[in-house]
Design a protein around this motif. Sequence first.
Motif, PDB file in Angstrom:
ATOM      1  N   TRP A 253     -30.809   1.019   7.906  1.00  0.00           N
ATOM      2  CA  TRP A 253     -31.068   0.397   9.351  1.00  0.00           C
ATOM      3  C   TRP A 253     -29.863   0.741  10.264  1.00  0.00           C
ATOM      4  O   TRP A 253     -28.801   0.631   9.770  1.00  0.00           O
ATOM      5  N   TYR A 254     -30.129   1.254  11.419  1.00  0.00           N
ATOM      6  CA  TYR A 254     -29.146   1.301  12.415  1.00  0.00           C
ATOM      7  C   TYR A 254     -29.267   0.189  13.427  1.00  0.00           C
ATOM      8  O   TYR A 254     -30.155   0.511  14.469  1.00  0.00           O
ATOM      9  N   PRO A 255     -28.545  -0.842  13.440  1.00  0.00           N
ATOM     10  CA  PRO A 255     -28.852  -2.062  14.200  1.00  0.00           C
ATOM     11  C   PRO A 255     -28.311  -1.693  15.708  1.00  0.00           C
ATOM     12  O   PRO A 255     -28.585  -2.417  16.774  1.00  0.00           O
ATOM     13  N   GLU A 256     -27.446  -0.764  15.825  1.00  0.00           N
ATOM     14  CA  GLU A 256     -26.685  -0.220  17.096  1.00  0.00           C
ATOM     15  C   GLU A 256     -27.300   1.076  17.629  1.00  0.00           C
ATOM     16  O   GLU A 256     -28.655   1.265  17.736  1.00  0.00           O
ATOM     17  N   ALA A 257     -26.602   2.008  17.816  1.00  0.00           N
ATOM     18  CA  ALA A 257     -27.340   3.444  18.408  1.00  0.00           C
ATOM     19  C   ALA A 257     -27.863   4.007  17.119  1.00  0.00           C
ATOM     20  O   ALA A 257     -27.538   3.783  15.901  1.00  0.00           O
ATOM     21  N   THR A 258     -28.897   4.865  17.371  1.00  0.00           N
ATOM     22  CA  THR A 258     -29.433   5.668  16.310  1.00  0.00           C
ATOM     23  C   THR A 258     -28.467   6.567  15.671  1.00  0.00           C
ATOM     24  O   THR A 258     -28.969   7.204  14.452  1.00  0.00           O
ATOM     25  N   ASP A 259     -27.555   6.873  16.113  1.00  0.00           N
ATOM     26  CA  ASP A 259     -26.556   7.753  15.280  1.00  0.00           C
ATOM     27  C   ASP A 259     -25.360   7.061  14.999  1.00  0.00           C
ATOM     28  O   ASP A 259     -24.188   7.566  14.762  1.00  0.00           O
ATOM     29  N   GLY A 260     -25.410   5.667  15.091  1.00  0.00           N
ATOM     30  CA  GLY A 260     -24.270   4.748  14.797  1.00  0.00           C
ATOM     31  C   GLY A 260     -24.110   4.433  13.628  1.00  0.00           C
ATOM     32  O   GLY A 260     -24.525   5.138  12.523  1.00  0.00           O
ATOM     33  N   PRO A 261     -23.255   3.372  13.126  1.00  0.00           N
ATOM     34  CA  PRO A 261     -23.055   2.651  12.009  1.00  0.00           C
ATOM     35  C   PRO A 261     -24.475   2.093  11.320  1.00  0.00           C
ATOM     36  O   PRO A 261     -25.271   1.852  12.033  1.00  0.00           O
TER      37      PRO A 261
ATOM     38  N   ILE B  25     -35.883   5.471   7.468  1.00  0.00           N
ATOM     39  CA  ILE B  25     -35.166   4.965   8.772  1.00  0.00           C
ATOM     40  C   ILE B  25     -36.099   3.896   9.393  1.00  0.00           C
ATOM     41  O   ILE B  25     -37.134   3.793   9.359  1.00  0.00           O
ATOM     42  N   VAL B  26     -35.131   2.676   9.287  1.00  0.00           N
ATOM     43  CA  VAL B  26     -35.871   1.323   9.857  1.00  0.00           C
ATOM     44  C   VAL B  26     -36.157   1.662  11.264  1.00  0.00           C
ATOM     45  O   VAL B  26     -35.273   2.198  12.379  1.00  0.00           O
ATOM     46  N   HIS B  27     -37.368   1.081  11.569  1.00  0.00           N
ATOM     47  CA  HIS B  27     -37.799   1.082  13.133  1.00  0.00           C
ATOM     48  C   HIS B  27     -37.637  -0.257  13.546  1.00  0.00           C
ATOM     49  O   HIS B  27     -38.074  -1.363  13.075  1.00  0.00           O
ATOM     50  N   PRO B  28     -36.901  -0.314  14.864  1.00  0.00           N
ATOM     51  CA  PRO B  28     -37.121  -1.658  15.422  1.00  0.00           C
ATOM     52  C   PRO B  28     -38.401  -2.394  15.598  1.00  0.00           C
ATOM     53  O   PRO B  28     -39.092  -1.477  16.284  1.00  0.00           O
ATOM     54  N   ASN B  29     -38.735  -3.532  15.473  1.00  0.00           N
ATOM     55  CA  ASN B  29     -39.848  -3.932  15.670  1.00  0.00           C
ATOM     56  C   ASN B  29     -39.864  -5.067  16.935  1.00  0.00           C
ATOM     57  O   ASN B  29     -39.433  -6.019  16.997  1.00  0.00           O
TER      58      ASN B  29
ATOM     59  N   VAL C 198     -37.651  -3.736  11.035  1.00  0.00           N
ATOM     60  CA  VAL C 198     -36.709  -4.842  11.159  1.00  0.00           C
ATOM     61  C   VAL C 198     -36.966  -5.394  12.516  1.00  0.00           C
ATOM     62  O   VAL C 198     -36.726  -4.857  13.551  1.00  0.00           O
ATOM     63  N   PRO C 199     -37.377  -6.694  12.766  1.00  0.00           N
ATOM     64  CA  PRO C 199     -37.858  -7.600  11.740  1.00  0.00           C
ATOM     65  C   PRO C 199     -39.221  -6.896  11.021  1.00  0.00           C
ATOM     66  O   PRO C 199     -39.809  -6.120  11.543  1.00  0.00           O
ATOM     67  N   GLY C 200     -39.492  -7.680  10.164  1.00  0.00           N
ATOM     68  CA  GLY C 200     -40.899  -7.034   9.382  1.00  0.00           C
ATOM     69  C   GLY C 200     -42.278  -7.115  10.271  1.00  0.00           C
ATOM     70  O   GLY C 200     -42.160  -7.565  11.487  1.00  0.00           O
ATOM     71  N   PRO C 201     -43.343  -6.372   9.801  1.00  0.00           N
ATOM     72  CA  PRO C 201     -44.296  -6.375  10.673  1.00  0.00           C
ATOM     73  C   PRO C 201     -45.019  -7.814  11.071  1.00  0.00           C
ATOM     74  O   PRO C 201     -45.075  -8.716  10.333  1.00  0.00           O
ATOM     75  N   LEU C 202     -45.578  -7.757  12.259  1.00  0.00           N
ATOM     76  CA  LEU C 202     -46.096  -8.946  13.040  1.00  0.00           C
ATOM     77  C   LEU C 202     -47.242  -9.404  12.425  1.00  0.00           C
ATOM     78  O   LEU C 202     -48.274  -8.623  12.164  1.00  0.00           O
ATOM     79  N   ILE C 203     -47.393 -10.452  11.831  1.00  0.00           N
ATOM     80  CA  ILE C 203     -48.832 -11.355  11.527  1.00  0.00           C
ATOM     81  C   ILE C 203     -49.066 -12.129  12.565  1.00  0.00           C
ATOM     82  O   ILE C 203     -48.410 -13.064  12.856  1.00  0.00           O
ATOM     83  N   ARG C 204     -50.270 -11.809  13.368  1.00  0.00           N
ATOM     84  CA  ARG C 204     -50.736 -12.379  14.353  1.00  0.00           C
ATOM     85  C   ARG C 204     -52.242 -12.651  14.436  1.00  0.00           C
ATOM     86  O   ARG C 204     -52.962 -11.389  14.317  1.00  0.00           O
TER      87      ARG C 204
ATOM     88  N   GLY D 146     -34.583  -6.464  15.828  1.00  0.00           N
ATOM     89  CA  GLY D 146     -33.962  -5.131  15.368  1.00  0.00           C
ATOM     90  C   GLY D 146     -32.856  -4.486  15.717  1.00  0.00           C
ATOM     91  O   GLY D 146     -32.202  -3.473  15.303  1.00  0.00           O
ATOM     92  N   LYS D 147     -32.469  -4.973  16.823  1.00  0.00           N
ATOM     93  CA  LYS D 147     -31.059  -4.067  17.618  1.00  0.00           C
ATOM     94  C   LYS D 147     -30.238  -5.215  18.045  1.00  0.00           C
ATOM     95  O   LYS D 147     -30.385  -6.379  18.321  1.00  0.00           O
TER      96      LYS D 147
END
Length: 605
Positions: A51-59, A22-26, A75-81, A196-197
């Motif tokens: 990837w669940y861009p809306e609710a965690t149990d949504g589309p 499952i994708v985690h929002p970043n 999503v988005p990918g890991p932060l490079i800083r 990511g959301k």
Amino acid sequence: MPRLFAAALAATLFAHVPPLPIVHPNDNRAPAGHLRGGVLTLRLVVAMARWYPEATDGPYTDVAVFSEEGHAPQVPGPLIRVPTGTTIDVTVRNTLTDSTIYLHGFTTKPAAANDSVAVPPGETRTIRFAAGRAGTYLYFATAGTVNYDIREREQLTGAFVIDELGARTDDRIFVMDVWGEPKDSVTYPNALAINGKSWPYTERITATVGDSLRWRVINGTVRNHPMHLHGFYFKVQAHGTFLRDSMLPAAEPRLVVTEDMNAGETMRMAWQASRPGNWLFHCHITFHVTPDARLEPPLQTAHAVHSPDPRTHMAGLVLGIQVKPGRGWVEPPRQNTRRMHLFVDEGPRRTHSPRSLGFVLQRDATPPAPDSVEIPGSVLVLTQNEPTDITVVNRLAEATAIHWHGIELESFSDGVAGWSGRDARLAPVVAARDSFTARLTLPRAGTFMYHTHLDDLEQITSGLYGAIVVLEPGRKFDPSTDHVFVVGWDGPADPPNLVVNGATTSAPLELAAGVPHRFRFVNIGPAQRVVFAVRRDSTVLTWRPLAKDGADLPPYDAVVGPARRRVAVGETFDAEFTPPAAGEYLLTMGRPRDQMLYKLRLIVR
């Protein structure tokens, strides 16, 4: 029996296929990798994930994404800083079984050109490079091709920030992503996300009156996005891409309420939370913020599009901001208030739009006729710093809501139904046969706009928009030298039927030679940039830019130059044009590449 056998066979075949992670929002707060001795070591993986861009149990949709080795996909990918002077040692492993990926942005900044690195299926590549110059950048990958457009089917984009040594790193980073793929000849499901959301599941930004907010905004999509902040101006401090970043002069910042961001562009911005309440930061392209911007759009019932619930009538590229009043906050007093009445009417259908809607100002003691319509709405000429109450009387059979675009005002009057205001006092829709009074006090002179903020696509393309001209105290509006041009759409069809001041043609405009004329341009179509230009024969003439979004331009921008300007949706632009001699000129407005031009003859005497 055959159907049962097929189901049993399918269950057997897929019994040993592990579920996708499952994708985690970043939220882009925690940098990835390990930084030691001036070297950032980063291990990235490209893999399929859910990837669940809306609710965690949504589309959901299954997409190719980045993850840091041993961590959840993001999503988005890991932060490079990293700080300047860092060497970056990044390894990318491609777990996709059928696609070569092409990496972009993993190079010393600034970069002269885009050098992509190919990683075939099942293989790994290591890239080592010096970070380079401080700035806001992005990295991304395309899967299966070097064609950037395919990125809408993957979510392989991440933020890449290089800080000056010792600089603060508590600013916020927001990355925009879009996913879309045709489902059939009619349906085009899509997801539009920030970090990511998608609204209403995007993060709520909280602040207190007096706070300074510093943001880095990254357009990780292949589309442009004019980003609009409600109720406040922000300073544009830098603009960049995945290859280079450019700081703007700090001593003379450019103030805007809407900033157009091209595909792959980055922006540094700063603003002051000077008034409490709920506010929005969003893309001003209607198609990116309406209910159709959901992965599974709801049925477009009248209840849905006219709902007082902002979770229903908006979606997509929207951030909610909640500013608390803080200790000792007192609402500024208002005295000697000017009062106006603005009617929302529907009249007979005119041209391409299925309806004809308009805002009509009451100019004397008698209200306008119920079927009277002005497209665009009446130009509202207001006075700087004069408290003004505008009562919007809705004579439609449906609800609406009015946003005073670019205006610094109290939150309750901002015009987003169910959101504007604070605590339990939230702005209602302007219900059918009802009214709402907006309280405005305009601290600066300039060109602004007002428009519906409900059922946007239908109501805006039917005519519910207009211009606002704010003058300094004591000045009068002189239409012989002050000219307002409002561009909109006549109906929702795309490509659009562009109209200027509600029409496709107009009688010639007479100007006086040698006399400065102020041109005020407003773009309030649901999408599409518009180019404004003044020509004589094939030659582009010159003008002096004056203001953008109602704010005077800094001296380095307000210099005489070619009379040509691209204006994005949600932007206004003012220029001073002085006809050099008698004769005939041409003011063009539209999209030259599509030959969609409105041509206005300028007769100079």
